[in-house]
Enzyme design. Structure first.
Site, PDB file in Angstrom:
ATOM      1  N   LYS A 194       0.710  -1.071   0.154  1.00  0.00           N
ATOM      2  CA  LYS A 194       0.037  -0.017   0.024  1.00  0.00           C
ATOM      3  C   LYS A 194       0.947   1.275  -0.226  1.00  0.00           C
ATOM      4  O   LYS A 194       1.810   1.209   0.348  1.00  0.00           O
ATOM      5  CB  LYS A 194      -0.876   0.064   1.105  1.00  0.00           C
ATOM      6  CG  LYS A 194      -2.013   0.908   1.033  1.00  0.00           C
ATOM      7  CD  LYS A 194      -3.255   0.170   0.536  1.00  0.00           C
ATOM      8  CE  LYS A 194      -4.367   0.937   0.340  1.00  0.00           C
ATOM      9  NZ  LYS A 194      -5.821   0.235   0.038  1.00  0.00           N
TER      10      LYS A 194
HETATM   11  N1  GLU Z   1      -6.945   0.288  -3.278  1.00  0.00           N
HETATM   12  C1  GLU Z   1      -8.036  -0.828  -3.441  1.00  0.00           C
HETATM   13  C2  GLU Z   1      -8.057  -1.584  -2.082  1.00  0.00           C
HETATM   14  O1  GLU Z   1      -7.876  -1.314  -1.177  1.00  0.00           O
HETATM   15  C3  GLU Z   1      -7.606  -1.377  -4.892  1.00  0.00           C
HETATM   16  C4  GLU Z   1      -6.278  -2.295  -4.788  1.00  0.00           C
HETATM   17  C5  GLU Z   1      -5.932  -2.563  -5.975  1.00  0.00           C
HETATM   18  O2  GLU Z   1      -6.766  -2.842  -6.982  1.00  0.00           O
HETATM   19  O3  GLU Z   1      -4.624  -2.954  -6.091  1.00  0.00           O
HETATM   20  O4  GLU Z   1      -8.437  -2.799  -2.237  1.00  0.00           O
END
Ligand code: GLU
Length: 476
Positions: free
Chosen positions: A107
């Site tokens: 993240k």
């Molecule tokens: N930000 C989104 C999540 O928390 C999508 C992450 C992604 O598509 O890699 O799942």
């Protein structure tokens, strides 16, 4: 927002993890290996803006590399900090394992209030941040693939993809370095709606099993269920829209930054969304009762509560007053570990974040595969499928002619049956399948194991088991 004795987000995720591994038979070493965040990179960079240099702080955290690339969004918010990014990265690991997308968890975040900047300024900031991450392989199609999260969207992903491509001019797979891109920059149909769509598919699967519905003291189907949604961002908006337009649910409450709207007869989601974009808030919206105390609406009587905004909105202070018998966590970490305990004791059924909002990463996976295969889904088979359907229709038409008035093909059957699946239909079908299968794997554990009392534990058990198997296969 955190109250005294309230665990931080990172601690909350660890507490949930610990509760799950206590029911498993992992070696303490492997347990620790899975729990910890592998690495968190902090970057401070300067961008010349408005005649001065402004310094920004950003993070990219990699929680687990049992599978690569690692995957997870990039968030733009003033509240971004290391604890949060690490908690979110850990959730990505468990989420990806649960829905069987072949990724580790990561993240990123940038401490910024995007609303304070012009588009061209945001572009420069994003490109600079992307540059810092890409040069350390923290953006890379085979190692680390970001995506949108709070405060970012298709626009930012297009800038990131372009920045990476400029730095890696001979990488034929450059477009796969980030997902959530606009269609014209290598994106996929259905990615924007994906997380909200996933919430809808999750609820549909929940309501397919009467035993689950009984556990929440509810009855019947989604039709007529009263729903309160917190946060009308991308996820909340799409979930509310699909549930009301396609499943007959009644959106009785919508909570936004500046307060909440309530209407027992149902709010028009599209109209609220329009109002919100035009006025920057929900206050003043006609046809509803407005209250500046949005959080109080979380405690209103309803059948389903959908927190779709920030983490930690259901905490020690308000958990006991939450009336919804069913909560689906469309946001990441909206319920703190202590609130989770209070709600469990009350018998509230919670469909947990690592499952409920996995629609986003699932469709990101499809986009990544599309980028690597360099072809749109459905391009090869669509017309062939239509031709075969035409053959069958011709035969049916012969039968129709032969039988005369006794039987005829239903009026809209031809049109529906003839249409071969395009990319959007295939994406939705793949997402539906993923959400069903992942739910069923949790359901099985939830019903079969006497020591597993809630869906969150079931979800953690299924996913940690998969991560552990990956590590074991690597010989760890
Ligand atoms: N930000 C989104 C999540 O928390 C999508 C992450 C992604 O598509 O890699 O799942």
């Amino acid at each position: 927002m955190l109250k005294r004795n309230e665990p931080t987000f990172r601690e909350s995720v660890d507490m949930m993890f610990n509760r799950a591994v206590a029911l498993m038979d992992l070696s303490p070493g492997l347990e620790e290996k899975i729990r910890v965040c592998n690495a968190t990179y902090t970057v401070r960079f300067g961008v010349r803006l408005r005649g001065d240099i402004q310094t920004f702080t950003g993070y990219r955290s990699v929680h687990s590399e049992h599978m690569e690339p690692v995957k997870g969004g990039i968030r733009y918010a003033m509240s971004v900090n290391q604890d949060e990014v690490e908690a979110l990265a850990a959730l990505m690991t468990y989420k990806c394992a649960l829905v069987e997308t072949p990724f580790g968890g990561s993240k990123g975040g940038l401490c910024i209030d995007p609303r304070q900047y012009e588009e061209h300024e945001l572009e420069r900031i994003t490109r600079r941040f992307a540059y810092e991450l890409a040069k350390r392989d923290l953006i890379n199609p085979s190692q680390n693939v970001p995506a949108p999260d709070m405060g970012t969207g298709e626009r930012e992903m297009a800038w990131i993809a372009d920045q990476y491509a400029r730095m890696n001019t001979t990488d034929i797979n450059a477009r796969a370095c980030v997902t959530g891109k606009p269609l014209n920059a290598g994106g996929i149909s259905g990615r924007v709606e994906a997380t909200g769509r996933g919430v809808q598919y999750a609820l549909r699967e929940f309501f397919r099993d009467k035993r689950d519905v009984d556990k929440a003291n509810l009855q019947g189907t989604l039709d007529g269920k009263r729903v309160i949604v917190q946060g009308l961002g991308n996820v909340g908006y799409h979930a509310a829209k699909f549930l009301s337009a396609e499943d007959g649910a009644i959106i009785t409450g919508i909570i936004e930054r500046d307060g909440g709207l309530y209407h027992p007869g149902g709010l028009d989601v599209e109209a609220v969304q329009h109002w919100l974009t035009r006025h920057g808030g929900v206050s003043g919206f006609p046809d509803a009762t407005y209250s500046p105390e949005g959080a109080a609406l979380l405690e209103e009587d309803c059948d389903i509560l959908i927190p779709a905004a920030l983490e930690g909105v259901i905490h020690l202070e308000n958990a006991a007053r939450i009336k919804a018998p069913l909560i689906i966590e469309a946001a990441n970490g909206p319920i703190t570990a202590s609130a989770d305990e209070i709600l469990r004791d009350k018998g509230t059924v919670i469909i947990p974040d690592l499952y409920a909002n996995a629609g986003g990463v699932t469709v990101s996976y499809f986009e990544w595969v599309k980028n690597l295969s360099h072809i749109r889904f459905g391009r090869m088979q669509r017309r062939q499928e239509e031709a075969r359907h035409q053959l069958l229709l011709d035969e049916l038409q012969r039968l129709d002619d032969y039988l005369g008035d006794a039987w005829s093909i239903s009026p809209d059957f031809k049109q529906k049956y003839l249409k071969g699946a395009g990319e959007l239909e295939l994406v939705r079908s793949g997402l539906d399948d993923t959400m069903r299968i992942a739910y069923q794997s949790m359901r099985e554990v939830w019903h079969d194991r006497a020591d597993v009392g809630d869906l969150r534990m079931a979800a953690y058990l299924v996913s940690i088991d998969k991560v552990a198997a990956s590590y074991r296969a690597k010989g760890l």
